[in-house]
Design a protein around this motif. Structure first.
Motif, PDB file in Angstrom:
ATOM      1  N   ARG A 267       1.079   4.176  -2.906  1.00  0.00           N
ATOM      2  CA  ARG A 267       0.928   5.610  -2.614  1.00  0.00           C
ATOM      3  C   ARG A 267       2.169   6.383  -3.074  1.00  0.00           C
ATOM      4  NH1 ARG A 267      -2.440   3.764   1.748  1.00  0.00           N
ATOM      5  NH2 ARG A 267      -0.686   3.273   3.093  1.00  0.00           N
TER       6      ARG A 267
ATOM      7  N   SER B  53       1.878   9.104  -6.296  1.00  0.00           N
ATOM      8  CA  SER B  53       2.027  10.530  -5.985  1.00  0.00           C
ATOM      9  C   SER B  53       2.807  11.266  -7.077  1.00  0.00           C
ATOM     10  CB  SER B  53       2.708  10.715  -4.624  1.00  0.00           C
ATOM     11  OG  SER B  53       4.046  10.273  -4.677  1.00  0.00           O
TER      12      SER B  53
ATOM     13  N   VAL C 259      -5.974   2.548  -3.157  1.00  0.00           N
ATOM     14  CA  VAL C 259      -4.671   3.203  -2.992  1.00  0.00           C
ATOM     15  C   VAL C 259      -3.908   3.347  -4.310  1.00  0.00           C
ATOM     16  CG1 VAL C 259      -4.415   2.539  -0.579  1.00  0.00           C
ATOM     17  CG2 VAL C 259      -3.362   1.128  -2.359  1.00  0.00           C
TER      18      VAL C 259
ATOM     19  N   TYR D  81       0.841  -1.206   0.000  1.00  0.00           N
ATOM     20  CA  TYR D  81       0.000   0.000   0.000  1.00  0.00           C
ATOM     21  C   TYR D  81       0.874   1.252   0.000  1.00  0.00           C
ATOM     22  CZ  TYR D  81      -3.578  -3.379   1.345  1.00  0.00           C
ATOM     23  OH  TYR D  81      -4.425  -4.453   1.385  1.00  0.00           O
ATOM     24  N   GLU D  82       1.956   1.227   0.781  1.00  0.00           N
ATOM     25  CA  GLU D  82       2.881   2.368   0.826  1.00  0.00           C
ATOM     26  C   GLU D  82       3.608   2.533  -0.508  1.00  0.00           C
ATOM     27  OE1 GLU D  82       4.268   2.411   5.467  1.00  0.00           O
ATOM     28  OE2 GLU D  82       4.824   0.660   4.271  1.00  0.00           O
TER      29      GLU D  82
END
Length: 138
Positions: free
Chosen positions: A72, A76, A103, A68-69
């Motif tokens: 993201r 971005s 996400v 998930y990180e």
């Protein structure tokens, strides 16, 4: 041996399980694709930004930085909004697919993968991504 139905692609595989990473790498390389492999999300995010792969396959549950990180972090950046990002994960409970899509993942594949159809699934994502309009530079 499988033959590619699309042009060979550079595929980034972000997977902390050695056996899973090796299987996916083997299948994709046997089909003619170039594979970059990362054992955790932090290494994978750095590799993605440095190498610019055509598609990213990412586990969700990993040490250092989870999937998930990674999603993201990639989403971005404007240039990463069009690169296909596929979650390949054992997380297949109700709601897990939706959470991954929220996400920034484009698709969610459950593990264990099916070796006989895995490459075709990935090539289908690549084909649809190559038909998308190029990102706007700015």
């Amino acid at each position: 041996m499988t033959t590619t139905t699309t042009h060979p692609a550079t595929v980034l595989v972000i997977e902390d399980d050695d056996a899973s990473r090796m299987l996916v790498t083997y299948l994709l390389e046997a089909a003619g694709h170039r594979v970059l492999a990362a054992e955790n999300g932090a290494v994978g995010l750095d590799l993605a930004l440095a190498e610019g792969p055509d598609i990213v396959l990412c586990d969700l549950q990993m040490p250092v930085m989870n999937g998930y990180e990674v999603a993201r972090g990639l989403r971005s950046s404007p240039r990463w909004r069009v690169v296909p990002l596929v979650a390949v994960t054992a997380f297949s409970m109700p709601g897990d697919r939706e959470k991954a899509l929220e996400v920034g993942f484009n698709e969610h594949l459950s593990k264990p993968i099916t070796p006989e159809t895995f490459v075709q699934q990935i090539e289908a994502f690549l084909a649809s991504a190559r038909q998308a309009p190029p990102p706007q530079s700015g």
